[in-house]
Scaffold this active site. Structure first.
Site, mmCIF file in Angstrom:
data_model
loop_
_atom_site.group_PDB
_atom_site.id
_atom_site.type_symbol
_atom_site.label_atom_id
_atom_site.label_comp_id
_atom_site.label_asym_id
_atom_site.label_seq_id
_atom_site.Cartn_x
_atom_site.Cartn_y
_atom_site.Cartn_z
ATOM 1 N N GLN A 1 -1.292 -74.363 124.683
ATOM 2 C CA GLN A 1 -1.005 -75.415 123.783
ATOM 3 C C GLN A 1 -1.080 -74.977 122.338
ATOM 4 O OE1 GLN A 1 -2.463 -78.782 126.219
ATOM 5 N NE2 GLN A 1 -0.960 -79.884 125.039
ATOM 6 N N LEU B 1 -0.020 -83.821 124.607
ATOM 7 C CA LEU B 1 -0.111 -83.439 122.892
ATOM 8 C C LEU B 1 0.892 -82.774 122.508
ATOM 9 C CD1 LEU B 1 -3.993 -83.037 122.355
ATOM 10 C CD2 LEU B 1 -2.575 -85.148 121.832
ATOM 11 N N HIS C 1 -3.362 -82.042 134.889
ATOM 12 C CA HIS C 1 -2.382 -81.845 133.801
ATOM 13 C C HIS C 1 -2.683 -80.398 133.122
ATOM 14 C CE1 HIS C 1 -0.024 -83.529 130.499
ATOM 15 N NE2 HIS C 1 -0.930 -82.548 130.000
ATOM 16 N N GLU C 2 -4.031 -80.148 132.873
ATOM 17 C CA GLU C 2 -4.316 -79.147 131.962
ATOM 18 C C GLU C 2 -4.247 -77.761 132.664
ATOM 19 O OE1 GLU C 2 -4.326 -79.660 128.905
ATOM 20 O OE2 GLU C 2 -4.797 -81.906 129.079
ATOM 21 N N HIS D 1 -0.707 -76.594 132.536
ATOM 22 C CA HIS D 1 -0.397 -75.901 131.578
ATOM 23 C C HIS D 1 -0.358 -74.300 131.482
ATOM 24 C CE1 HIS D 1 0.918 -78.947 128.511
ATOM 25 N NE2 HIS D 1 -0.226 -79.540 128.559
HETATM 26 NI NI NI Z 1 -0.526 -81.526 127.963
#
Ligand code: NI
Length: 147
Positions: free
Chosen positions: A51, A89, A130-131, A134
């Site tokens: 991210q 985010l 979730h992370e 990614h």
């Molecule tokens: Ni995220």
């Protein structure tokens, strides 16, 4: 410490697979610090390295019980299911109800290179799922098409 630019949906980096980290260096420690600062500033409860444009397997999380940094996180077991609102985010302003595992066990390393094993439930378990996603180029909105 420095605030990092958070990439948003549409950036192809978010869809790439991140590399495992063999040796934790000063650069990784600095990255983790900056990721935490960026996450708190956003504000958010989790952030993964891709991210901020770094395709390496490192995540930071704080769901209210203090900062957690995991290098090479791996979810080794899952139990139960629950549905709750989730955001990211990298997809500002969007919240969707997503079904996730209720409990997970995560393994990986801390910044000292020590093996860790974390049992998480509820919001913390959701954040790990979730992370970790990614790091494989998966965004939470991908689950919407499946349900
Ligand atoms: Ni995220």
């Amino acid at each position: 410490m420095a605030l990092l630019k958070i990439l948003t949906e549409g950036n192809p980096i978010l869809r790439q697979k991140s590399k495992s980290i063999d040796k934790i260096t000063k650069r990784h420690k600095e990255l983790a610090k900056n990721m935490l600062e960026t996450m708190y500033n956003a504000p958010g409860v989790g952030l993964a390295a891709p991210q901020v444009g770094v395709l390496e397997r490192i995540i930071v999380i704080d769901t209210g019980d203090g900062p957690i940094v995991v290098v090479n996180p791996q979810i080794i077991s899952r139990e139960g299911e629950y549905r709750d609102a989730e955001g990211c985010l990298s997809i500002p302003g969007r919240n969707e109800y997503i079904t996730r595992s209720q409990q997970v066990v995560v393994t990986g390393m801390d910044l000292a290179g020590k093996k860790v094993k974390i049992e998480a439930s509820g919001l913390l378990a959701r954040a790990f799922q979730h992370e970790t996603d990614h790091l494989d180029g998966i965004l939470f909105i991908d689950y919407l098409e499946e349900t």
